[in-house]
Design a protein around this motif. Structure first.
Motif, PDB file in Angstrom:
ATOM      1  N   GLY A 121       0.661  -1.174   0.209  1.00  0.00           N
ATOM      2  CA  GLY A 121      -0.033  -0.026  -0.085  1.00  0.00           C
ATOM      3  C   GLY A 121       1.029   1.124  -0.087  1.00  0.00           C
ATOM      4  O   GLY A 121       2.209   1.114  -0.110  1.00  0.00           O
ATOM      5  N   ASP A 122       0.121   2.332   0.073  1.00  0.00           N
ATOM      6  CA  ASP A 122       0.866   3.845  -0.001  1.00  0.00           C
ATOM      7  C   ASP A 122       0.282   4.524   1.255  1.00  0.00           C
ATOM      8  O   ASP A 122      -1.058   4.525   1.391  1.00  0.00           O
ATOM      9  N   PRO A 123       1.118   5.179   1.675  1.00  0.00           N
ATOM     10  CA  PRO A 123       0.356   6.179   2.912  1.00  0.00           C
ATOM     11  C   PRO A 123      -0.847   7.159   2.608  1.00  0.00           C
ATOM     12  O   PRO A 123      -0.476   7.487   1.143  1.00  0.00           O
ATOM     13  N   PRO A 124      -1.692   7.283   3.133  1.00  0.00           N
ATOM     14  CA  PRO A 124      -1.945   6.984   4.492  1.00  0.00           C
ATOM     15  C   PRO A 124      -2.355   5.757   4.891  1.00  0.00           C
ATOM     16  O   PRO A 124      -2.713   5.347   6.067  1.00  0.00           O
ATOM     17  N   LEU A 125      -2.427   4.571   3.804  1.00  0.00           N
ATOM     18  CA  LEU A 125      -2.941   3.377   4.298  1.00  0.00           C
ATOM     19  C   LEU A 125      -2.091   2.435   3.767  1.00  0.00           C
ATOM     20  O   LEU A 125      -1.910   1.983   2.765  1.00  0.00           O
ATOM     21  N   LEU A 126      -1.625   1.774   4.964  1.00  0.00           N
ATOM     22  CA  LEU A 126      -0.621   0.558   4.769  1.00  0.00           C
ATOM     23  C   LEU A 126      -1.266  -0.732   5.024  1.00  0.00           C
ATOM     24  O   LEU A 126      -1.967  -0.720   6.151  1.00  0.00           O
ATOM     25  N   ARG A 158     -11.190   2.241   8.109  1.00  0.00           N
ATOM     26  CA  ARG A 158     -10.220   1.494   7.635  1.00  0.00           C
ATOM     27  C   ARG A 158      -9.545   2.518   6.606  1.00  0.00           C
ATOM     28  O   ARG A 158      -8.414   2.048   6.138  1.00  0.00           O
ATOM     29  N   SER A 159      -9.994   3.566   6.248  1.00  0.00           N
ATOM     30  CA  SER A 159      -9.294   4.877   5.386  1.00  0.00           C
ATOM     31  C   SER A 159      -8.913   5.887   6.235  1.00  0.00           C
ATOM     32  O   SER A 159      -8.572   6.980   5.738  1.00  0.00           O
ATOM     33  N   GLY A 160      -8.402   5.518   7.417  1.00  0.00           N
ATOM     34  CA  GLY A 160      -8.008   6.581   8.214  1.00  0.00           C
ATOM     35  C   GLY A 160      -8.976   7.814   8.460  1.00  0.00           C
ATOM     36  O   GLY A 160      -8.296   9.062   8.826  1.00  0.00           O
ATOM     37  N   GLY A 161     -10.059   7.790   8.366  1.00  0.00           N
ATOM     38  CA  GLY A 161     -11.115   8.773   8.398  1.00  0.00           C
ATOM     39  C   GLY A 161     -11.175   9.655   7.340  1.00  0.00           C
ATOM     40  O   GLY A 161     -12.117  10.382   7.331  1.00  0.00           O
ATOM     41  N   ASP A 162     -10.863   9.431   6.267  1.00  0.00           N
ATOM     42  CA  ASP A 162     -10.866   9.817   5.061  1.00  0.00           C
ATOM     43  C   ASP A 162     -11.778   9.607   3.989  1.00  0.00           C
ATOM     44  O   ASP A 162     -11.835   8.363   3.546  1.00  0.00           O
ATOM     45  N   LEU A 163     -13.219  10.285   3.932  1.00  0.00           N
ATOM     46  CA  LEU A 163     -14.169   9.749   3.126  1.00  0.00           C
ATOM     47  C   LEU A 163     -13.959   9.705   1.653  1.00  0.00           C
ATOM     48  O   LEU A 163     -14.347   9.096   0.775  1.00  0.00           O
TER      49      LEU A 163
END
Length: 288
Positions: free
Chosen positions: A51-56, A162-167
């Motif tokens: 994956g790539d930040p912000p989701l690893l 699961r997406s760091g709060g990013d809709l």
């Protein structure tokens, strides 16, 4: 090696190959992290990140067996903490990992971190009987478009944690998943996409993928419309899923339930589902 290894004894390196003894598979584009002990030759641990930040995603973790035999969970946690620190400094907001129910190493590492979801499975009886009072019919092409748009939005909201709060990221993930799972719409092979009905009135929907694994049907989505909840239709809908699984030749039924959905989790357990793995966010502790 002491039974409580000091964190400053270990060094995390990203310039070494994955240790052959680990048995870890390195996907294309993955990051290999190797942990060394300043007092001993050779690696004591390794991790594979995708994956790539912000989701690893932590795809694999290894701790050298002889070192683990001496230090046990303390060493596993020390390796895990180094991997989490590297993920955080790289800009990750989420580091997810799927922890098998019998994976002692990852259970130690994931202890005390947020549960994002559970994967569950049950055996389906050969003589499963359709539920009384609840039927189903195939979704029509005219119904597919509005249903898909509504479910992409709902799935994105469910995936927000699961997406760091990013809709926005959650919506992108939802669009990718729907495109991958329904590439031919209603004509997608091994797919049951049905409306649940009482008489002729729709009361919900059910989406099942058959032969997802050997003998395994998988519930991608099930929902009873809000106006019809509280009457046992959710339980009946899962029996419909069992019937569809058996008619497709499968003898097991699996599903994923999001971490915050305690109502669904209790329902599935009461119907004989057992947890096969739990998804955690290693960067989100649940307490001190």
């Amino acid at each position: 090696m002491s039974s409580t290894p000091e964190p400053d004894r270990f060094v995390l390196r990203d310039d070494l190959p994955v240790p052959a003894a680990s048995g870890l598979t390195v996907p294309v584009g993955a990051t290999v992290l190797v942990v060394e002990d300043a007092r001993e030759p050779g690696p004591v641990g390794a991790a594979i990140l995708t994956g790539d930040p912000p989701l690893l995603v932590l795809e694999g973790l290894w701790v050298r067996p002889d070192a683990f035999a001496v230090a046990g969970p303390d060493l596993a946690r020390a390796v895990g903490e180094l991997v989490c620190a590297r993920a955080s400094t790289s800009g990750a907001a989420v580091l997810s990992v799927d922890v098998g129910a019998d994976d002692v190493l990852l259970l130690d590492v994931a202890a005390g971190t947020k549960v994002l979801g559970e994967r569950m499975v049950k055996r389906v009886a050969a003589d499963v009987v359709p539920p009384a009072g609840l039927g189903w019919r195939a979704m029509t092409p005219a119904e597919l478009g509005p249903w898909r748009e509504q479910q992409v939005v709902a799935y994105a909201e469910d995936n927000r944690e699961r997406s760091g709060g990013d809709l926005v990221l959650a919506r992108e993930r939802a669009e990718r998943d729907f495109a991958r799972l329904l590439p031919a719409g209603l004509a997608t092979p091994d797919t049951s996409l049905v409306l649940l009905v009482e008489g002729e009135a729709p009361v919900g929907h059910l989406w099942v993928r058959h032969r997802r694994g050997p003998g395994l049907s998988y519930v991608y989505d099930v929902e009873v419309a809000e106006a019809h909840r509280g009457r046992g239709l959710g339980r009946a809908a899962m029996v419909v899923a069992e019937v569809l699984a058996r008619r497709a030749g499968d003898d097991r039924l699996g599903l994923h339930v999001f971490g915050g959905n305690d109502v669904a989790r209790r329902l599935y357990r009461s119907q004989g589902f057992s947890v096969t793995s739990t998804e955690h966010d290693l960067l989100a502790p649940t307490g001190p």
